[in-house]
Design an enzyme around this catalytic site. Structure first.
Site, short mmCIF file in Angstrom:
data_model
loop_
_atom_site.label_atom_id
_atom_site.label_comp_id
_atom_site.label_asym_id
_atom_site.label_seq_id
_atom_site.Cartn_x
_atom_site.Cartn_y
_atom_site.Cartn_z
N HIS A 148 0.88 -1.25 0.00
CA HIS A 148 0.29 -0.31 0.41
C HIS A 148 0.89 0.88 -0.18
O HIS A 148 1.78 1.35 1.20
CB HIS A 148 -1.16 -0.05 1.39
CG HIS A 148 -1.97 -1.13 1.27
ND1 HIS A 148 -3.32 -0.70 0.33
CD2 HIS A 148 -1.56 -1.94 1.90
CE1 HIS A 148 -4.13 -2.53 1.11
NE2 HIS A 148 -2.88 -2.95 1.29
N ARG A 190 -0.44 4.51 -0.31
CA ARG A 190 -1.35 4.91 -0.03
C ARG A 190 -1.56 6.50 -1.37
O ARG A 190 -1.64 7.90 -1.13
CB ARG A 190 -0.56 5.74 1.35
CG ARG A 190 -0.83 4.30 2.12
CD ARG A 190 -1.86 3.65 2.79
NE ARG A 190 -2.16 3.24 3.69
CZ ARG A 190 -2.74 2.57 4.03
NH1 ARG A 190 -3.75 1.51 2.98
NH2 ARG A 190 -2.60 1.64 5.17
N ASN A 237 -6.33 0.18 -3.52
CA ASN A 237 -7.17 1.58 -2.66
C ASN A 237 -7.14 2.67 -2.19
O ASN A 237 -6.68 2.76 -1.34
CB ASN A 237 -7.54 0.43 -1.30
CG ASN A 237 -6.22 0.19 0.09
OD1 ASN A 237 -5.34 0.51 -0.77
ND2 ASN A 237 -6.63 -0.39 1.17
N ASP A 271 -7.93 -4.96 -2.67
CA ASP A 271 -7.92 -5.96 -1.45
C ASP A 271 -8.49 -4.65 -0.67
O ASP A 271 -8.26 -3.17 -0.89
CB ASP A 271 -6.55 -5.39 -1.00
CG ASP A 271 -5.91 -5.96 0.27
OD1 ASP A 271 -5.76 -7.11 0.55
OD2 ASP A 271 -5.19 -5.08 0.58
N ASP A 313 2.14 -7.00 2.55
CA ASP A 313 0.80 -6.25 2.59
C ASP A 313 1.24 -4.76 3.89
O ASP A 313 0.69 -4.38 4.55
CB ASP A 313 -0.20 -7.01 3.36
CG ASP A 313 -1.45 -6.60 3.85
OD1 ASP A 313 -1.83 -4.94 3.20
OD2 ASP A 313 -2.29 -7.00 4.78
#
Lengths: 335, 443
Positions: free
Chosen positions: B61, B63, B93, B153, B306
């Site tokens: 991630h 961001r 995401n 996810d 992750d």
């Protein structure tokens, strides 16, 4: 350790020290002038993130009878409702000079967070955190039960425990911090605890708890308990399919008139009924049972003040677990 | 000043198996052998260091766009380089969600400008991760970012029809659906693994069955439509059994495990410190042991970090209010060394397979996870397996301070990372981004 966060990690010796101190505090509460100078100049903050008038006024009375200054901080309508974090609230209380923070919070573990971070150095008393624990409730329940148990044995309660007492706790164990604190504390004190609940309202993992689990309230009564503790059940639980209807819940797991009458039929003259309140009459307990001579509900409330006085006193005046606390305490008691 | 483009990695232990020199020139491995000529090359003393193909993370991630306070592509890929990674898959995401060709191309461009590692954007399966309508998967596949991995996810594609369609549709461009397996109704409000510890802590439980039931459904769907399924962050012993069964039936499923699920258990929740709050949650020691065995025997194909950085205020709070996630890029290799290599379950060759080669294959990253051999792209990681270091989140490159390994001593240190022939990390510290990075001149 300078906090009271749970009963899970409370030793038998510490539990008995709290209960014995509460007996002394109870004597103060029976006096005309219900006041001790013990915590003069100390500040106790009641930090309540949930509405709980009963618990808050109990702690407030306890602190005031020990001559502490009391600040009541209700999170609703405060900076908290504008998004202030628990950390900032704690640091504000630290800056104000709080010596003890009594915290009620909807999040499990909130009290432990306060105690184990560097946000605040005050003593922390857990006044109920989410569905985790409510240690002072369990202590006041144990205090109430111990007095009853000692009276039956014809001995003073000081120094005694609950060895051999059979306590049945009935209701929504899954969501109950009272049930958790009581299971740990009462078994630490030697009681045999049975939990009775619909299987949906017991946590996965309950089989590892030091107690018996049953689904049938009638069979649990046939086992002749010395005390029955009814837990509050929220009617909204049926919307999440924990049980089909309030009617079915009452019939199977409520202490209704018929089950109450069974106590007498079984010759259980000394079996008492406890409830942490607030009661939902007609759902988990009938008015007959709640208002009977077996009911300890008002004694529990009165004992709550004594127990909370003891906790605040032990945490603030000498340190509950300090090595020299026992000696200092013994000296004070003797004088 | 021009940066050197010729390096001699002398005396490296290839895959921990045999010692050789590696000559890197113009972005490629020019030669592998002993006693190679160092003339004109910067020499990197690799004596005692294990040489691995550059690590590839299937699950990161970054961001950005949207949560630059938590991480940026720049800071996240710096962390990746320090962790030995030369490629990361950036999960979708972000805000806006990476559900259009425009956003995935933007993320890819940010990665190229940063120059620390190859950034492979993951496309969302559904518009806005809302689980209602397929995103334009084909447009993302055809875009400059050439997306091959699609995932919602953080949220499970729980609608079985939508999941079926996604699996079918990605066949058109050799895509894979990476599923976050979490039955939403069984995990409403869930805070931690449901079991002995959650019962005591009074935290709403996240039952293993909520993961396992989705995986069981999805492997059957993948078999039915003949497509490719990847299971993100497998966390339970039961999931391992289902995946093992599916593979035995010849179903085209791959699976990933995080470093933290290979080590940590739900006992840590007893601290109520939200640094241990993650999704899926930390499970039991039985699960940890099953996951290790599965990674070793190939049932679980890859390690995915992750990596999920969060601003400190999202962790310095009550458990229930806290965000889920842990950082992982800078600790992953060390945690794998500790849990898998030093335990004797895996060799360094297995590490190369599970942290570079197979991750690249799953993401269809052509130039990564290649053999350490002449002519191959020079994506390389040199790790000192004898080193020991203590994790201090405050000095990490990621913006996230939420490492569950803070204060722990870990084995193994990434000494150098070569990304397309350029050392992004040297002597265990960040060096410079790849000179081809578009913003390199402005630095």
């Amino acid at each position: 350790m300078r906090h009271l966060l749970s009963t899970h990690d409370l030793s038998r010796a510490d539990a008995i020290r709290i209960l014995d101190t509460a007996e002394e505090m109870s004597a103060v509460n029976d006096r005309e002038v219900k006041k001790l100078p013990a915590l003069r100049g100390r500040t106790v903050v009641n930090l309540f993130f949930e509405d709980s008038t009963r618990t808050r006024i109990s702690f407030e009375a306890a602190a005031k009878r020990l001559s502490a200054d009391v600040i009541n901080f209700a999170a609703k309508g405060s900076s908290v409702s504008k998004g202030e974090s628990l950390k900032d609230t704690a640091q504000t209380l630290e800056a104000i000079g709080a010596d003890a923070v009594v915290i009620r919070h909807p999040a499990s573990g909130a009290a432990q967070r306060l105690a184990t971070t560097d946000w605040i150095s005050a003593a922390v008393v857990n006044a109920g955190d989410g569905t985790h624990e409510h240690p002072t409730q369990a202590l006041l329940d144990a205090f109430t039960l111990r007095r009853h148990w000692a009276k039956l044995a014809g001995t003073p309660s000081g120094g005694t425990d609950l060895a051999g007492a059979k306590v049945t706790i009935v209701g929504d164990v899954l969501h109950s911090r009272v049930a958790r604190s009581n299971v740990w504390l009462l078994t630490t004190l030697g009681a045999q605890v049975t939990l009775v609940a619909p299987p949906t309202l017991l946590p996965i993992g309950v089989e590892h708890w030091p107690c018996t689990v049953a689904y049938d309230f009638d069979e649990a009564i046939d086992a002749k308990p010395d005390a029955i503790m009814m837990l509050r059940v929220q009617a909204e639980r049926m919307n999440a399919s924990y049980f089909p209807s309030t009617g079915e819940y009452s019939r199977r797991w409520g202490l209704g008139d018929e089950r109450f009458a069974r106590l007498a039929e079984l010759g259980l003259a000394d079996t008492v009924i406890l409830h942490p309140g607030p009661m939902v009459r007609g759902l988990e307990i009938s008015s007959t049972a709640a208002d009977s001579a077996r009911s300890q509900v008002l004694r529990q409330v009165a004992n709550g003040v004594s127990v909370r006085m003891a906790v605040l006193y032990l945490l603030l005046s000498s340190g509950l677990y300090a090595q020299d606390a026992t000696a200092a305490h013994a000296k004070e008691s003797a004088s | 000043m021009t940066e050197p483009t010729r390096f001699l990695l002398s005396g490296a232990s290839l895959y921990g198996e045999r010692t050789a020199d590696i000559l890197v020139a113009d972005g490629r491995i020019a030669e592998v052998g002993t006693g190679l000529d160092a003339s004109g090359a910067s020499v990197v003393d690799a004596d005692g260091l294990v040489a691995l193909p550059g690590l590839v993370d299937v699950h990161t991630h970054l961001r950005e766009p949207g949560r630059e306070d938590a991480e940026t592509v720049e800071t996240g890929t710096r962390a990746a380089a320090l962790g030995g990674y030369t490629a990361v898959h950036a999960m979708a995401n972000s805000n806006p969600v990476a559900d259009t060709a425009g956003v995935v191309e933007q993320v890819q461009t940010l990665g190229r400008r940063a120059g620390w590692a190859e950034v492979r954007p993951v496309g969302a399966v559904t518009v806005g991760l809302a689980g209602e309508q397929l995103a334009e998967l084909g447009a993302m596949a055809d875009s400059a970012a050439a997306v091959r991995m699609f995932s919602d996810d953080g949220i499970c594609v729980h609608d079985p029809v939508l999941m079926r369609r996604a699996l079918e549709y990605v066949k058109a461009f050799d895509g894979v659906v990476a599923q976050h397996a979490q039955e939403p109704r069984l995990t409403a409000g869930a805070q931690m693994n449901e079991g002995i510890v959650s019962a005591v802590l009074g935290l709403p439980g996240w039952p293993a069955v909520a993961e396992e039931s989705i995986i069981a459904r999805d492997v059957l769907l993948a078999a039915h439509v003949g497509s490719r399924l990847h299971v993100c962050h497998v966390s339970t012993a039961g999931s391992v059994e289902i995946i093992r069964w599916a593979k035995a039936r010849g179903i085209d499923v791959t699976a990933e495990v995080t470093p933290h699920h290979l080590w940590l258990t739900d006992e840590l929740a007893r601290t109520y410190n939200p640094v241990y709050k993650v999704n899926p949650p930390l499970r039991t020691d039985d699960d940890v042991q099953a996951l290790r065995a599965a990674l070793a025997d190939g049932t679980i194909d890859v390690v995915g970090t992750d990596h999920a950085p969060h601003p400190s205020e999202h962790k310095e709070c009550e458990w229930a209010q806290a965000a889920m996630g842990m950082t992982g890029l800078e600790t992953a290799l060390s945690v794998v060394q500790h849990t898998m290599v030093e335990s004797g379950l895996m060799t360094w060759r297995d590490v190369a397979r599970t942290m570079s080669e197979v991750p690249a294959r799953i993401g269809r990253v052509a130039d990564q996870g290649r053999p350490i051999a002449a002519g191959e792209p020079a994506h390389l990681t040199l790790v000192d397996p004898a080193a020991r270091w203590t994790v201090d989140p405050a000095v990490q490159a990621t913006k996230g301070r939420n490492s569950p390994f803070a204060g722990r001593e870990l084995p193994g240190r990434v000494v150098a990372t070569f990304y397309a022939g350029h050392p992004t990390v040297l002597d265990g510290a960040l060096n410079t981004p790849h000179p081809a990075a578009e913003s390199a001149g402005a630095r």
